[in-house]
Design a protein around this motif. Structure first.
Motif, PDB file in Angstrom:
ATOM      1  N   ILE A 240      -1.978  -0.925  10.628  1.00 27.84           N
ATOM      2  CA  ILE A 240      -2.073  -0.878   9.164  1.00 27.84           C
ATOM      3  C   ILE A 240      -2.799   0.405   8.778  1.00 27.84           C
ATOM      4  CG2 ILE A 240      -3.024  -1.978   7.107  1.00 27.84           C
ATOM      5  CD1 ILE A 240      -2.790  -4.651   8.594  1.00 27.84           C
ATOM      6  N   ILE A 241      -2.195   1.172   7.855  1.00 26.69           N
ATOM      7  CA  ILE A 241      -2.799   2.458   7.476  1.00 26.69           C
ATOM      8  C   ILE A 241      -3.213   2.513   6.008  1.00 26.69           C
ATOM      9  CG2 ILE A 241      -1.563   3.728   9.266  1.00 26.69           C
ATOM     10  CD1 ILE A 241       0.302   4.761   7.007  1.00 26.69           C
ATOM     11  N   ASN A 242      -2.781   1.539   5.212  1.00 20.91           N
ATOM     12  CA  ASN A 242      -3.089   1.618   3.786  1.00 20.91           C
ATOM     13  C   ASN A 242      -3.014   0.227   3.173  1.00 20.91           C
ATOM     14  OD1 ASN A 242      -1.917   2.044   0.756  1.00 20.91           O
ATOM     15  ND2 ASN A 242      -3.265   3.730   1.307  1.00 20.91           N
ATOM     16  N   PHE A 243      -3.912  -0.059   2.236  1.00 14.49           N
ATOM     17  CA  PHE A 243      -3.866  -1.295   1.465  1.00 14.49           C
ATOM     18  C   PHE A 243      -3.651  -0.950  -0.004  1.00 14.49           C
ATOM     19  CE2 PHE A 243      -6.231  -2.615   5.204  1.00 14.49           C
ATOM     20  CZ  PHE A 243      -5.689  -3.864   5.482  1.00 14.49           C
ATOM     21  N   GLN A 244      -2.645  -1.517  -0.621  1.00 14.19           N
ATOM     22  CA  GLN A 244      -2.367  -1.298  -2.030  1.00 14.19           C
ATOM     23  C   GLN A 244      -1.518  -2.451  -2.533  1.00 14.19           C
ATOM     24  OE1 GLN A 244      -3.704   1.442  -3.764  1.00 14.19           O
ATOM     25  NE2 GLN A 244      -3.164   0.094  -5.453  1.00 14.19           N
ATOM     26  N   ALA A 262       3.928   1.386  -6.031  1.00 16.15           N
ATOM     27  CA  ALA A 262       2.988   0.298  -5.808  1.00 16.15           C
ATOM     28  C   ALA A 262       2.430  -0.160  -7.151  1.00 16.15           C
ATOM     29  CB  ALA A 262       1.871   0.741  -4.860  1.00 16.15           C
ATOM     30  N   ALA A 263       1.322  -0.865  -7.116  1.00 16.29           N
ATOM     31  CA  ALA A 263       0.675  -1.354  -8.336  1.00 16.29           C
ATOM     32  C   ALA A 263      -0.829  -1.340  -8.124  1.00 16.29           C
ATOM     33  CB  ALA A 263       1.151  -2.754  -8.675  1.00 16.29           C
ATOM     34  N   MET A 264      -1.554  -1.439  -9.222  1.00 21.59           N
ATOM     35  CA  MET A 264      -2.999  -1.603  -9.127  1.00 21.59           C
ATOM     36  C   MET A 264      -3.440  -2.592 -10.200  1.00 21.59           C
ATOM     37  SD  MET A 264      -4.661   1.843 -10.791  1.00 21.59           S
ATOM     38  CE  MET A 264      -4.556   2.179 -12.548  1.00 21.59           C
ATOM     39  N   SER A 268      -9.495  -4.352 -17.122  1.00 21.07           N
ATOM     40  CA  SER A 268      -9.772  -4.989 -18.415  1.00 21.07           C
ATOM     41  C   SER A 268      -8.987  -6.274 -18.610  1.00 21.07           C
ATOM     42  CB  SER A 268      -9.467  -4.018 -19.560  1.00 21.07           C
ATOM     43  OG  SER A 268      -8.094  -3.631 -19.532  1.00 21.07           O
ATOM     44  N   THR A 269      -7.807  -6.373 -17.983  1.00 24.69           N
ATOM     45  CA  THR A 269      -6.958  -7.547 -18.169  1.00 24.69           C
ATOM     46  C   THR A 269      -6.676  -8.295 -16.880  1.00 24.69           C
ATOM     47  OG1 THR A 269      -4.952  -6.207 -17.908  1.00 24.69           O
ATOM     48  CG2 THR A 269      -5.807  -6.506 -20.153  1.00 24.69           C
ATOM     49  N   GLN A 270      -7.064  -7.705 -15.743  1.00 24.67           N
ATOM     50  CA  GLN A 270      -6.792  -8.296 -14.424  1.00 24.67           C
ATOM     51  C   GLN A 270      -5.295  -8.513 -14.198  1.00 24.67           C
ATOM     52  OE1 GLN A 270      -9.224  -8.967 -11.775  1.00 24.67           O
ATOM     53  NE2 GLN A 270     -10.051  -7.414 -13.176  1.00 24.67           N
ATOM     54  N   THR A 271      -4.491  -7.604 -14.753  1.00 26.82           N
ATOM     55  CA  THR A 271      -3.045  -7.646 -14.532  1.00 26.82           C
ATOM     56  C   THR A 271      -2.625  -6.432 -13.712  1.00 26.82           C
ATOM     57  OG1 THR A 271      -2.682  -6.481 -16.635  1.00 26.82           O
ATOM     58  CG2 THR A 271      -2.592  -8.901 -16.680  1.00 26.82           C
ATOM     59  N   LEU A 272      -1.451  -6.522 -13.119  1.00 30.21           N
ATOM     60  CA  LEU A 272      -0.935  -5.419 -12.328  1.00 30.21           C
ATOM     61  C   LEU A 272      -0.206  -4.420 -13.211  1.00 30.21           C
ATOM     62  CD1 LEU A 272       0.514  -7.251  -9.182  1.00 30.21           C
ATOM     63  CD2 LEU A 272      -1.625  -5.955  -9.346  1.00 30.21           C
ATOM     64  N   VAL A 273      -0.431  -3.136 -12.949  1.00 31.01           N
ATOM     65  CA  VAL A 273       0.291  -2.071 -13.637  1.00 31.01           C
ATOM     66  C   VAL A 273       0.881  -1.145 -12.573  1.00 31.01           C
ATOM     67  CG1 VAL A 273      -1.117  -2.192 -15.721  1.00 31.01           C
ATOM     68  CG2 VAL A 273      -1.795  -0.665 -13.860  1.00 31.01           C
ATOM     69  N   PRO A 274       1.991  -0.462 -12.895  1.00 31.90           N
ATOM     70  CA  PRO A 274       2.699   0.330 -11.890  1.00 31.90           C
ATOM     71  C   PRO A 274       2.050   1.681 -11.623  1.00 31.90           C
ATOM     72  CG  PRO A 274       3.843   0.476 -13.981  1.00 31.90           C
ATOM     73  CD  PRO A 274       2.719  -0.498 -14.186  1.00 31.90           C
ATOM     74  N   ILE A 275       2.029   2.050 -10.346  1.00 32.81           N
ATOM     75  CA  ILE A 275       1.530   3.364  -9.962  1.00 32.81           C
ATOM     76  C   ILE A 275       2.433   3.949  -8.879  1.00 32.81           C
ATOM     77  CG2 ILE A 275      -0.883   2.799 -10.475  1.00 32.81           C
ATOM     78  CD1 ILE A 275      -1.314   2.596  -7.409  1.00 32.81           C
ATOM     79  N   GLY A 276       2.356   5.249  -8.705  1.00 29.51           N
ATOM     80  CA  GLY A 276       2.932   5.925  -7.561  1.00 29.51           C
ATOM     81  C   GLY A 276       1.816   6.585  -6.792  1.00 29.51           C
ATOM     82  N   GLN A 277       1.885   6.511  -5.465  1.00 28.83           N
ATOM     83  CA  GLN A 277       0.871   7.152  -4.641  1.00 28.83           C
ATOM     84  C   GLN A 277       1.524   8.067  -3.620  1.00 28.83           C
ATOM     85  OE1 GLN A 277      -1.819   4.201  -2.934  1.00 28.83           O
ATOM     86  NE2 GLN A 277      -3.260   4.599  -4.594  1.00 28.83           N
ATOM     87  N   ARG A 278       1.017   9.273  -3.547  1.00 26.70           N
ATOM     88  CA  ARG A 278       1.418  10.181  -2.477  1.00 26.70           C
ATOM     89  C   ARG A 278       0.436   9.991  -1.339  1.00 26.70           C
ATOM     90  NH1 ARG A 278       0.597  15.786  -1.178  1.00 26.70           N
ATOM     91  NH2 ARG A 278      -0.728  16.030  -3.011  1.00 26.70           N
ATOM     92  N   GLY A 283      -1.926   7.483   6.061  1.00 28.35           N
ATOM     93  CA  GLY A 283      -2.254   6.528   5.011  1.00 28.35           C
ATOM     94  C   GLY A 283      -3.269   7.033   4.012  1.00 28.35           C
ATOM     95  N   LEU A 284      -3.717   8.272   4.165  1.00 30.17           N
ATOM     96  CA  LEU A 284      -4.679   8.853   3.234  1.00 30.17           C
ATOM     97  C   LEU A 284      -4.021   9.072   1.879  1.00 30.17           C
ATOM     98  CD1 LEU A 284      -7.486  10.189   2.783  1.00 30.17           C
ATOM     99  CD2 LEU A 284      -6.427  12.352   3.486  1.00 30.17           C
ATOM    100  N   VAL A 285      -4.642   8.591   0.806  1.00 33.06           N
ATOM    101  CA  VAL A 285      -4.105   8.754  -0.539  1.00 33.06           C
ATOM    102  C   VAL A 285      -4.388  10.168  -1.024  1.00 33.06           C
ATOM    103  CG1 VAL A 285      -4.180   7.963  -2.929  1.00 33.06           C
ATOM    104  CG2 VAL A 285      -4.359   6.305  -1.060  1.00 33.06           C
ATOM    105  N   LEU A 286      -3.336  10.921  -1.285  1.00 34.39           N
ATOM    106  CA  LEU A 286      -3.459  12.310  -1.710  1.00 34.39           C
ATOM    107  C   LEU A 286      -3.366  12.475  -3.214  1.00 34.39           C
ATOM    108  CD1 LEU A 286      -1.049  13.783   1.003  1.00 34.39           C
ATOM    109  CD2 LEU A 286      -3.546  13.615   1.118  1.00 34.39           C
ATOM    110  N   GLN A 287      -2.672  11.559  -3.872  1.00 34.12           N
ATOM    111  CA  GLN A 287      -2.486  11.647  -5.319  1.00 34.12           C
ATOM    112  C   GLN A 287      -2.053  10.290  -5.845  1.00 34.12           C
ATOM    113  OE1 GLN A 287       0.194  14.768  -6.462  1.00 34.12           O
ATOM    114  NE2 GLN A 287       0.001  14.405  -8.640  1.00 34.12           N
ATOM    115  N   THR A 288      -2.515   9.953  -7.036  1.00 30.80           N
ATOM    116  CA  THR A 288      -2.120   8.711  -7.691  1.00 30.80           C
ATOM    117  C   THR A 288      -1.683   9.009  -9.112  1.00 30.80           C
ATOM    118  OG1 THR A 288      -3.672   7.381  -6.382  1.00 30.80           O
ATOM    119  CG2 THR A 288      -2.870   6.416  -8.442  1.00 30.80           C
TER     120      THR A 288
END
Length: 325
Positions: A240-244, A262-264, A268-278, A283-288
């Motif tokens: 496993i290299i990344n958790f998201q 992915a999502a995060m 404020s609302t504890q809901t999921l919103v869409p994201i993209g991660q490079r 597994g190192l996050v370079l950009q979100t």
């Protein structure tokens, strides 16, 4: 002074890659009554791209003047009267539902993972996809999902998210923490499918490194991404290299890192919103990039970099998003 300002900007971008200095977003509208672009495949030379949509068709985008045209479809019993424009998942086994798409540029073939119908391929001038595999080791594919083509070998890597649930009741797999998914490889030289990994928790996306040394696989149910070694001293093992949250399709970039949809959790609302991660191959996050402004709480399925822009797909909308920064 201008030289110093340039150095400061370069330092800022290098040290804080997840922060964006300027950004813009536009969308390419799908044809009327068409929804659900799940994945995108580009022709490198022309810039045209292909998307699979809810009603079983694969559309080709030819630029703003021509727009989208119908390129092909996956359902062998599909009729335009019954299927065009439908969103009823119960018609999916007849009409088809293209999910993962990937080109092999040397042969000009478009490989398709149809959620109901398995692994398929479309060649030049073919309007109906040819079935390649509907199961392996006596177990049929229940939810053919993500796909990537290794350009040097021509091998096609794809995921079957579960052996228990199809797309119509995939939510049950998520609720039950189903771990029957598989990572598979199709070898076009002998038309054989090999099971690389079993017992995965909802594998969605897959992307192979440029050198073919490893593949990244996103486990949607387990909220993690793994690296599976294809060759070398660690072959046939993974870590496993990344958790998201809710990782989906993964697309390799020209420089060798990866964009993952992915999502995060919005605090404020504890809901999921869409994201993209490079992410890197480690597994190192370079950009979100946070896409909530344009997608709300609709999750995205793919982020793909092409010609200095990110192309965004989502099964819950009727457009392709283009994000520039």
């Amino acid at each position: 002074m201008a030289y110093i300002n340039t150095l400061l900007i370069m330092f800022f971008v290098f040290c804080f890659p997840s922060m964006v200095l300027s950004e813009s977003f536009r969308s390419i509208q799908l044809p009327p009554n068409v929804t659900g672009p799940e994945s995108i495949a580009f022709e490198l030379a022309t810039g045209r791209f292909y998307v699979g949509v809810t009603d079983g068709r694969i559309l080709q985008y030819n630029g703003p003047t021509v727009g989208f045209v119908e390129f092909g479809s996956t359902g062998r019993n599909r009729t335009k009267t019954m299927c065009d424009g439908i969103t009823d998942p119960d018609l999916g086994p007849m009409c088809g539902r293209p999910f993962g798409l990937g080109f092999h540029y040397a042969t000009n073939q478009l490989y398709v993972c149809d959620a109901y119908l398995g692994l398929m391929v479309l060649g030049s001038g073919r309007r109906l996809a040819t079935p390649l595999s509907t199961g392996v080791e006596g177990v049929p594919y229940r939810f053919c999902n993500g796909l990537d083509v290794h350009q040097l070998s021509g091998n096609v890597f794809f995921t079957d998210s579960t052996t228990n649930y199809d797309l119509r009741n995939a939510s049950k797999g998520l609720e039950s923490n189903d771990s029957t998914g598989r990572l598979l490889m199709y070898n076009p030289s002998n038309n054989r499918v090999t099971v690389l990994l079993k017992n995965l928790p909802g594998p969605a996306g897959v992307a192979v490194s440029q050198d073919g040394l490893y593949a990244l696989v996103s486990n949607y149910n387990a909220n993690n991404t793994i690296r599976f070694w294809l060759r070398g001293p660690r072959a046939d093992t993974y870590e496993i290299i990344n958790f998201q949250a809710r990782p989906n399709n993964i697309q390799r970039t020209l420089v060798g890192d990866f964009w993952e949809a992915a999502a995060m959790v919005k605090q404020s609302t504890q809901t999921l919103v869409p994201i993209g991660q490079r992410i890197s191959g480690l597994g190192l996050v370079l950009q979100t990039v946070n896409f909530e402004r344009w997608y709300g709480n609709k999750l995205i399925s793919e982020v793909q970099e092409f010609r200095d822009a990110l192309y965004v797909a989502s099964p819950d909308v009727d457009f392709i998003g283009i994000y520039s920064f």
